[in-house]
Design an enzyme around this catalytic site. Structure first.
Site, PDB file in Angstrom:
ATOM      1  N   THR A 323      30.564  56.451  49.603  1.00  0.00           N
ATOM      2  CA  THR A 323      31.062  56.552  48.228  1.00  0.00           C
ATOM      3  C   THR A 323      30.049  56.017  47.219  1.00  0.00           C
ATOM      4  OG1 THR A 323      32.106  54.377  48.248  1.00  0.00           O
ATOM      5  CG2 THR A 323      33.438  56.242  49.025  1.00  0.00           C
ATOM      6  N   CYS A 324      30.238  56.393  45.954  1.00  0.00           N
ATOM      7  CA  CYS A 324      29.354  55.956  44.870  1.00  0.00           C
ATOM      8  C   CYS A 324      29.803  54.604  44.337  1.00  0.00           C
ATOM      9  CB  CYS A 324      29.371  56.973  43.739  1.00  0.00           C
ATOM     10  SG  CYS A 324      28.905  58.597  44.300  1.00  0.00           S
ATOM     11  N   ASP A 325      29.976  53.645  45.229  1.00  0.00           N
ATOM     12  CA  ASP A 325      30.367  52.301  44.811  1.00  0.00           C
ATOM     13  C   ASP A 325      29.505  51.341  45.602  1.00  0.00           C
ATOM     14  OD1 ASP A 325      31.640  49.759  44.607  1.00  0.00           O
ATOM     15  OD2 ASP A 325      33.452  50.777  43.923  1.00  0.00           O
TER      16      ASP A 325
END
Ligand SMILES: *Cc1c(COP(=O)(O)O)cnc(C)c1O
Length: 376
Positions: A323-325
């Protein structure tokens, strides 16, 4: 990894990460608990993995259940258990949820403060209550210490309050911390529990039960003591503190009952070096903290990760999710050794992932679906 799981994965045709649980392992684990602690009733901690197939098997085997919510209560009833086999062990409950559980037939509730006693007295009159006492959680990899439980010296007052409000002051519970490596961890809590039994006895209230909680480990990368060693240490501690008046006891294993029964199959999405001379590679999988591996928070639980290339030379990796976290990193402080030949598209097996994975998976963060599960 069992032969049944290996065969299942070999024939699998769908895409994406999935958890496969071998119910035969759950059965063996249940029987192992029953033999290591023969005088103690098993209340499976449903939150670890509430898959209907697992609940049904445990109903058949005679297990009881520890639930944390109305929905878990409904799941257990749907699996065929009668409500007298349910303990509502979460000390944090809405009064309306207590009332619903009581309507469904549940009459055993955990409390850890007087306000909660009053809710149970109003919403589930005449029920049995167990007072949860605090445990420091040392020796556990996933501690539950500060959030729950009164200081032991107040437990008798809380139970007396319950007694005055028409409830049955039934006993004491505690949890020594999840993934507990120290088999002696129950000793201090049982000393406190015995003191509460004495104080209550002096006030004319005879407690009946000690709920020994969970804490029994699954085997991850670190070696763990055998279940028999826990059983022996607990029995000795009961003798030491209760003499020949050992109370009714129950355990609430979650991780220890289903952890080693499941394997996650995932896939390598990207392998990157941040500078050309870096020895450490960043390995991004198609599963991370948000889709089932939440217990890697603070690198607490270190899952065994296997690949087809494990006989090759190993090199240090940071392992991260897709994920983009930026919190979606599994292991970085202590890099994880993976084969230097590892390639994009390779499957990886994350072992001992049967507990505390599917239900932690988000419903669609970044558009990734929740972790799939197959119980075979
Ligand atoms: C989570 C929980 C358990 C299960 O703990 P494990 O360490 O997974 O065995 C048992 N009892 C209570 C009250 C819990 O909250």
């Amino acid at each position: 990894m069992t032969v049944r799981i290996r065969d299942f994965l070999k024939n699998r045709t769908d895409e994406g990460p999935c958890l496969v649980v071998d119910n035969e392992v759950v059965r063996e684990n249940y029987l192992a608990f029953a033999s290591a602690l023969p005088d103690t009733k098993v209340y499976y901690a449903v939150k670890a993995n509430p898959a209907p197939e697992i609940l049904k098997l445990l109903v058949e085997l005679g297990s009881c259940f520890d639930v944390a919510s109305v929905n878990e209560t409904l799941d257990v009833l749907a699996a065929g258990a009668t409500p007298d086999r349910i303990s509502y062990g979460n000390p944090i409950k809405k009064e309306s949820d207590i009332a619903t559980a009581f309507r469904l037939g549940v009459t055993l509730f955990a409390v850890d403060c007087e306000a909660e006693v009053e809710k149970v007295a109003r919403a589930a009159p005449g029920s049995r209550v167990i007072c949860r006492i605090r445990c420091d959680g040392s020796g556990a990899e996933w501690p539950l210490s500060r959030k729950f439980g009164c200081e032991p010296e107040f437990a008798a007052d809380i139970l007396e309050h319950a007694h005055r409000l028409g409830l049955v002051a039934y006993g004491i519970s505690f949890h020594v911390g999840s993934q507990q490596h120290n088999v002696q961890a129950w000793d201090a809590a049982l000393a406190s529990a015995a003191a509460v039994f004495r104080t209550c006895g002096e006030r004319g209230i005879n407690l009946a039960m000690v709920n020994l909680g969970g804490g029994f480990p699954a085997k991850y990368t670190r070696k763990t003591p055998k279940l028999e060693a826990y059983g022996r240490a607990i029995f000795r501690a009961l003798r030491r503190h209760f003499g020949n008046r050992i109370p009714e006891t129950i355990i609430e294993p979650g991780r220890g009952l289903v952890g080693n029964a499941g394997v996650i199959e995932a896939e390598v999405v990207v392998i990157a070096k941040r500078t050309p001379e870096d020895e450490t590679r960043w390995v991004y999988l198609d599963i991370g903290k948000f889709h089932g591996l939440a217990e890697t928070i603070d690198e607490s639980i270190r899952y065994p990760i296997r690949t087809r290339r494990d006989r090759d030379e190993m090199g240090p990796c940071v392992i991260a999710g897709p994920t983009c976290d930026s919190v979606d990193v599994l292991y970085e402080k202590t890099p994880y050794p993976l084969p230097v030949s590892l390639a994009i598209g390779d499957k990886v097996l994350i072992e001992a992932a049967g507990a505390y994975t599917t239900m932690y998976s988000s419903i669609g963060f970044n558009g990734f679906p929740p972790l799939k599960q197959y119980v075979i």
